[in-house]
Enzyme design. Sequence first.
Site, PDB file in Angstrom:
ATOM      1  N   ASP A   1       2.060  19.007   4.389  1.00 46.47           N
ATOM      2  CA  ASP A   1       0.847  18.418   4.930  1.00 46.47           C
ATOM      3  C   ASP A   1      -0.139  18.215   3.763  1.00 46.47           C
ATOM      4  OD1 ASP A   1      -1.748  18.194   5.907  1.00 46.47           O
ATOM      5  OD2 ASP A   1      -1.400  19.565   7.585  1.00 46.47           O
TER       6      ASP A   1
ATOM      7  N   ASP B   1      -2.302   7.135   0.142  1.00 49.40           N
ATOM      8  CA  ASP B   1      -1.559   6.025   0.751  1.00 49.40           C
ATOM      9  C   ASP B   1      -1.179   6.417   2.175  1.00 49.40           C
ATOM     10  OD1 ASP B   1      -0.123   3.779   1.267  1.00 49.40           O
ATOM     11  OD2 ASP B   1       1.550   4.255  -0.056  1.00 49.40           O
TER      12      ASP B   1
HETATM   13  N1  AG3 Z   1       0.040   2.556   4.083  1.00 52.04           N
HETATM   14  C1  AG3 Z   1      -0.759   1.565   4.716  1.00 52.04           C
HETATM   15  C2  AG3 Z   1      -0.566   1.314   6.148  1.00 52.04           C
HETATM   16  C3  AG3 Z   1      -1.523   0.300   6.691  1.00 52.04           C
HETATM   17  C4  AG3 Z   1      -1.187  -0.105   8.063  1.00 52.04           C
HETATM   18  N2  AG3 Z   1      -2.122  -1.034   8.535  1.00 52.04           N
HETATM   19  C5  AG3 Z   1      -1.820  -2.200   9.109  1.00 52.04           C
HETATM   20  N3  AG3 Z   1      -0.621  -2.451   9.459  1.00 52.04           N
HETATM   21  N4  AG3 Z   1      -2.769  -3.063   9.290  1.00 52.04           N
HETATM   22  C6  AG3 Z   1       1.378   2.724   4.439  1.00 52.04           C
HETATM   23  C7  AG3 Z   1       2.297   3.145   3.382  1.00 52.04           C
HETATM   24  C8  AG3 Z   1       2.619   2.083   2.416  1.00 52.04           C
HETATM   25  N5  AG3 Z   1       3.095   2.641   1.209  1.00 52.04           N
END
Ligand code: AG3
Length: 283
Positions: free
Chosen positions: A136, A154
Amino acid sequence: MELFDEGLHSGVNLALSVDKVLYREQTDLQDLMIFENKNFGRVMSLDGSVQTTEKDEFIYHEMFVHVPMLAHGRARRALIIGGGDGGAARQLMKYSDIAVTMVDIDRTVVELSKKYMPSVSGGAFDDPRFNLVIADGCKFVKETGEQWDVIIIDSTDPHGPGEVLYTEEFYSDCKSCLTPGGVIITQNGVPFVQEAELRTSYDRLGRLFRDVSFYLAAIPSYVGGVMAYGWATDDVDLRKTGLAELAARYMDAGITTDYYTPEVHQAAFALPLHIQKALTKEG
Ligand code: AG3
């Protein structure tokens, strides 16, 4: 034809054709699906929201990583919270002198990304400079005594399991894990459809850091317009790193990119007025 109907934002949905389902499972932590779409290639979704697609992940991950890395200029240690697909890790591995720790809560995401979307991590998971911790992220930053120059959060959007990664307590614990002059970057959603979330992050980070701002990039599979990355550091000069300096660092690092350029880096910090106004609007 099956349609993937995102429904992350109320009132606006992203619909993608599901040309083939490669994987679908409810893990202990989240509902995970990997499918093929003719425009985006393989797509990974968690709890019904697009996380990564093979075709546009380079935009998201290059901007997540090279903006802080090249603004900082001497980062040797980077921490990723989340990022289980390995896209941010792959971009970090482009720097020769780097050690990366990635803390993701869900091992399944890491394993499935490696199996079904290998180009996203591009071997980063097997690199000796890469250290994977399945834990976590909140607990990790509270308890580790270690520090990093660049911290990349991220995460998923602030609903469900990802919500804790947007709290002031978490940001404050991250701050204790930063070396002096270090910088934190967050995934802050699409301002046009997530304006309140932008403002909340701005307030929370603003109480902790001397320089808080956002920069933008358009990620085609994140519906609703440009997305915002949060920027937080106590070094007020980092954001002002000049174009010539960025260009020299980019050259020296010897990295190749498909979206990032030093000019794009600088321009990404120019915020359209409606976003600037949103930041100063009363609660
Ligand atoms: N990180 C960003 C997810 C964003 C989702 N938002 C959206 N679909 N509008 C996810 C991990 C990427 N490495």
